[in-house]
Write a protein that holds these residues in place. Structure first.
Motif, short mmCIF file in Angstrom:
data_model
loop_
_atom_site.label_atom_id
_atom_site.label_comp_id
_atom_site.label_asym_id
_atom_site.label_seq_id
_atom_site.Cartn_x
_atom_site.Cartn_y
_atom_site.Cartn_z
N PRO A 277 24.38 -10.46 -0.47
CA PRO A 277 23.87 -9.23 -1.09
C PRO A 277 24.87 -8.56 -2.03
N GLN A 278 26.17 -8.89 -1.86
CA GLN A 278 27.19 -8.30 -2.75
C GLN A 278 26.94 -8.63 -4.21
N THR A 305 32.79 -16.30 2.72
CA THR A 305 32.09 -15.29 1.91
C THR A 305 32.77 -15.08 0.58
N LEU A 306 34.09 -14.98 0.60
CA LEU A 306 34.86 -14.75 -0.62
C LEU A 306 34.69 -15.91 -1.60
N ILE A 307 34.79 -17.13 -1.09
CA ILE A 307 34.63 -18.32 -1.94
C ILE A 307 33.21 -18.39 -2.48
N ALA A 338 37.98 -9.21 -9.37
CA ALA A 338 38.37 -8.42 -8.21
C ALA A 338 38.41 -9.28 -6.95
N PHE A 339 37.38 -10.10 -6.76
CA PHE A 339 37.33 -10.93 -5.56
C PHE A 339 38.31 -12.10 -5.64
N LEU A 340 38.54 -12.61 -6.84
CA LEU A 340 39.55 -13.66 -7.00
C LEU A 340 40.93 -13.12 -6.66
N GLY A 341 41.24 -11.91 -7.13
CA GLY A 341 42.53 -11.29 -6.83
C GLY A 341 42.72 -11.08 -5.35
N VAL A 344 43.33 -14.57 -3.69
CA VAL A 344 44.69 -15.09 -3.93
C VAL A 344 45.71 -14.32 -3.11
N ALA A 345 45.62 -13.00 -3.09
CA ALA A 345 46.58 -12.18 -2.34
C ALA A 345 46.50 -12.48 -0.85
N THR A 346 45.28 -12.65 -0.34
CA THR A 346 45.10 -12.92 1.08
C THR A 346 45.68 -14.28 1.46
N ILE A 347 45.44 -15.29 0.63
CA ILE A 347 46.00 -16.62 0.88
C ILE A 347 47.53 -16.55 0.89
N LEU A 348 48.09 -15.87 -0.10
CA LEU A 348 49.55 -15.76 -0.20
C LEU A 348 50.15 -15.06 1.01
#
Length: 426
Positions: A277-278, A305-307, A338-341, A344-348
């Protein structure tokens, strides 16, 4: 230099005075249209999205109803002609025989509003740009003495419209320079300077707030290598967005009737909205949510969800546009960024313990994907800073936006807009 055929001091003064008056009118009407479309869309999109969240059946009903409504409006009210987005402006500024008919103003206003409110996965930015460009085109069409300055007056409308949409006068004029025209002269800066003043005055008068409320503190030099990584990934994602849109346009052009395009596009859109729904509308509601909770609980479902959001947004945007929706890649680029950022930050942070600031990556990602998608890094820089009313990340945004732009150009040298222009010239 601003001059008329009779280059006498008196005639030149009279012409300049008329041009100033025309610019004021174009600027005010364009800025007012932009503000009206922005607030009406925000209001009704929130209402419709809430209804759909509470009853999933509306995710099935809204897209086909909205796209069908747009089709009937075009067929019965707007001369049976589809909207071509920014390509229409390129044609008008580069070919003297081309024009933006006055019906383009209500056409793009209504169709952009309906598209987003009923769940079309795009935004009102391109609708605003074309509608305000049509306002600027009215003057040289009605007064032949201004025909020489058609491009400048079209850009005047666009500058005013972009300024009020994002609360950034600099982004407004830079968009006109980087995306619409390279034709810079004294007349351009006079007319567009007036647009900035009028649009900024309206923003102050209506006490417009920043689109997103964020709390930025600082950024750290140790994050620069990771910013570079984000820029490269943003460039790759922008190419994915561009090529997805072009692929859908190519495939849907083979369908014989608009009815088939609406049905197939609506099915794709509805399924995507049911799953995520996002992706409803411009997606700004989802961006506000992740800004409010930039350190979520990390689970496998959250990563999926993010992917899914990053991969599906270009598909739903493409389905919306080829099925007749009004819009472009402006809002989708900001959304994906926004979601890509955040990804990436979460993975790092999770796997490499880099201790980067997620919200910084979200802001920078928005600018980076937009920069690469429209090949306008300076517009993206000031536009995103204007959206949050904060220039803390000025340098990293500039750096990453440039990296993203040139990464995307190395992979695929076209945007959705100038690729269409190449076909137009050929």
């Amino acid at each position: 230099m601003i001059h008329q055929a009779k280059n006498t001091p008196n005639s030149s003064f009279i012409f300049t005075k008329k041009l100033v008056i025309a610019s004021v009118l174009v600027s005010f009407l364009s800025a007012f249209l932009g503000l009206a479309l922005k607030h009406i869309t925000e209001h009704y999109e929130a209402i419709f999205f809430l209804r759909a969240e509470n009853n999933w059946i509306f995710f099935l009903v809204f897209p086909i109803f909205g796209l069908s409504l747009i089709y009937f409006l075009r067929y019965y009210l707007f001369k049976k002609k589809s909207n071509q987005g920014i390509t229409e402006i390129f044609a008008c500024t580069q070919f003297r025989s081309k024009t933006l008919p006055i019906y383009k103003i209500p056409s793009h206003f209504l169709n952009g509003l309906i598209t987003v409110v009923f769940g079309g996965s795009t935004g009102i930015e391109v609708s605003t740009v074309v509608a305000t460009a049509a306002i600027g085109n009215v003057v040289p069409e009605k007064e032949t003495i201004f025909k020489k300055y058609k491009t400048e007056l079209i850009c005047t409308g666009i500058t005013a419209g972009i300024t009020v949409l994002f609360g950034s006068p600099i982004a407004g004029i830079l968009f006109s320079i980087e995306v619409i025209t390279k034709k810079l002269n004294k007349t351009f800066f006079l007319t567009n300077g007036i647009a900035i003043i009028i649009a900024s005055a309206l923003l102050l008068f209506f006490d417009e707030k920043a689109l997103f409320t964020v709390a930025l503190t600082t950024w750290h030099y140790h994050a620069i290598p990771y910013f570079i990584l984000l820029g490269i990934l943003a460039g790759v994602n922008s190419v994915y967005l561009t090529k997805t849109v072009l692929f859908f346009k190519s495939k849907f052009s083979k369908l014989k009737t608009q009815f088939h395009k609406i049905i197939i596009g609506s099915i794709i859109l509805s399924i995507g909205l049911l799953v995520l729904p996002q992706l409803y509308g411009d997606g700004y509601h989802a961006i506000k949510e992740i800004f409010a909770n930039s350190t979520p609980v990390i689970t496998l479902a959250w990563f999926a969800t993010l992917i899914g959001i990053i991969l599906l947004k270009p598909i739903l945007t493409s389905a919306t546009l080829v099925a007749g929706g009004d819009g472009g890649v402006f809002a989708p680029s900001l959304f994906i960024g926004a979601f890509l950022g955040l990804f990436v930050a979460t993975i790092l942070n999770t796997y490499f313990h880099t201790n980067v600031i997620p919200i910084n990556f979200m802001i920078i990602g928005m600018a980076a994907v937009l920069s690469a998608s429209i090949q306008a890094p300076f517009t993206a820089l000031f536009l995103v800073c204007g959206m949050i009313n904060d220039y803390t990340l000025f340098f990293p945004i500039l750096m990453v936006s440039l990296i993203a732009k040139y990464t995307s150009k190395m992979i695929f040298p076209y945007t959705v807009y100038n690729y269409s222009l190449v076909n137009l010239k050929s």
